[in-house]
Design a protein around this motif. Structure first.
Motif, short mmCIF file in Angstrom:
data_model
loop_
_atom_site.label_atom_id
_atom_site.label_comp_id
_atom_site.label_asym_id
_atom_site.label_seq_id
_atom_site.Cartn_x
_atom_site.Cartn_y
_atom_site.Cartn_z
N GLU A 166 -4.76 37.81 -35.47
CA GLU A 166 -3.75 38.45 -36.31
C GLU A 166 -2.63 37.50 -36.68
N LYS A 167 -2.19 36.73 -35.71
CA LYS A 167 -1.07 35.81 -35.95
C LYS A 167 -1.48 34.76 -36.98
N PHE A 168 -2.63 34.21 -36.75
CA PHE A 168 -3.11 33.12 -37.56
C PHE A 168 -3.43 33.58 -39.00
N ILE A 169 -4.10 34.71 -39.09
CA ILE A 169 -4.44 35.22 -40.42
C ILE A 169 -3.19 35.69 -41.16
N SER A 170 -2.31 36.36 -40.44
CA SER A 170 -1.13 36.85 -41.15
C SER A 170 -0.25 35.67 -41.57
N ASP A 171 -0.23 34.61 -40.75
CA ASP A 171 0.48 33.40 -41.17
C ASP A 171 -0.12 32.85 -42.45
N TYR A 172 -1.43 32.73 -42.45
CA TYR A 172 -2.09 32.18 -43.64
C TYR A 172 -1.81 33.08 -44.86
N LEU A 173 -2.02 34.36 -44.69
CA LEU A 173 -1.92 35.27 -45.84
C LEU A 173 -0.49 35.41 -46.37
N THR A 174 0.46 35.37 -45.46
CA THR A 174 1.84 35.59 -45.92
C THR A 174 2.58 34.30 -46.30
N LYS A 175 2.11 33.17 -45.77
CA LYS A 175 2.88 31.94 -46.00
C LYS A 175 2.23 30.95 -46.96
N ARG A 176 0.97 31.16 -47.25
CA ARG A 176 0.26 30.16 -48.04
C ARG A 176 0.62 30.32 -49.52
N LYS A 177 1.41 29.41 -50.02
CA LYS A 177 1.92 29.56 -51.39
C LYS A 177 0.82 29.48 -52.44
#
Ligand code: GDP
Length: 198
Positions: free
Chosen positions: A93-104
């Motif tokens: 969850e942490k890793f995916i949500s990081d990717y999905l929310t932060k990847r410009k």
């Protein structure tokens, strides 16, 4: 869109190790066994670009594939497999949500849904979460060769009804079969059109 080249670039679990060249990214995600690897192989016309595996939850990495030197197809780890431990689910969850929310450079997330199934809680929750975070996504129904067109229409209608409980309009909807290749052109043309307008 013609796929002239599809090459594996990197697998990792770290956002900072993802490619830094800023090319547009289209991510694919769904429950284990939804047919994600098969779809990626079908889209790219490569037999083994994404590994199809009988073992749910095996690929816990984010995989970047460079297509036509122009855009990235991003294979995200599958969610919702019962056997995962709490720790590995939390990491996911942490890793995916990081990717999905932060990847410009992330342009769109294709959320894969098994067309044979009734709307699943975990998929609805995930799409609602994307909506709340304003992450653009599309619904991609997989394995449509496995059911009759009337059964397919029924399931699509159920999904639409569920989604419209939360949202004013539906995201783009694609129907696909990795065995017949159905839906390939439409999905790739959708990506091509967005890329042209970037
Ligand atoms: P993943 O875990 O989401 O990557 O799923 P896979 O691509 O490994 O597919 C899971 C299983 O469904 C495999 O046995 C595939 O052969 C099968 N499958 C995937 N896509 C299709 C499809 O479009 N049609 C049919 N009939 N089977 C499919």
């Amino acid at each position: 869109m013609k796929i002239k080249e599809a090459v594996f670039v990197i697998s990792n679990t770290d956002l900072s190790k993802c490619p830094q060249d800023g090319k547009p990214e289209y991510a694919f995600i769904g429950r284990s066994n939804v047919g994600k690897s098969s779809l990626i192989n079908m889209l790219t016309e490569k037999k083994n670009l994404a590994k199809t595996s009988g073992k749910p939850g095996k690929t816990q990495l984010i995989n970047h594939f460079l297509i036509n030197e122009e855009w990235y197809l991003v294979d995200l780890p599958g969610y919702g497999y019962a056997k995962a431990s709490k720790t590995s689910r939390a990491q996911w969850e942490k890793f995916i949500s990081d990717y999905l929310t932060k990847r410009k450079q992330l342009i769109n997330v294709f959320v894969l849904l098994d067309s044979r199934l009734e709307p699943q809680k975990i998929d609805l929750e995930f799409m609602n979460w994307c909506g709340e975070k304003e992450i653009p996504f599309s619904m991609v129904f997989t394995k449509i060769d496995k059911l009759s067109s009337s059964a397919l229409q029924k399931n699509l209608a159920k999904y639409k009804k569920e989604m419209l409980k939360y949202w004013a309009e539906l995201p783009p909807v694609f129907t696909t079969s990795s065995t017949s290749g159905f839906g390939r052109e439409k999905l790739l043309n959708y990506i091509e059109l967005i890329n042209k307008n970037l």
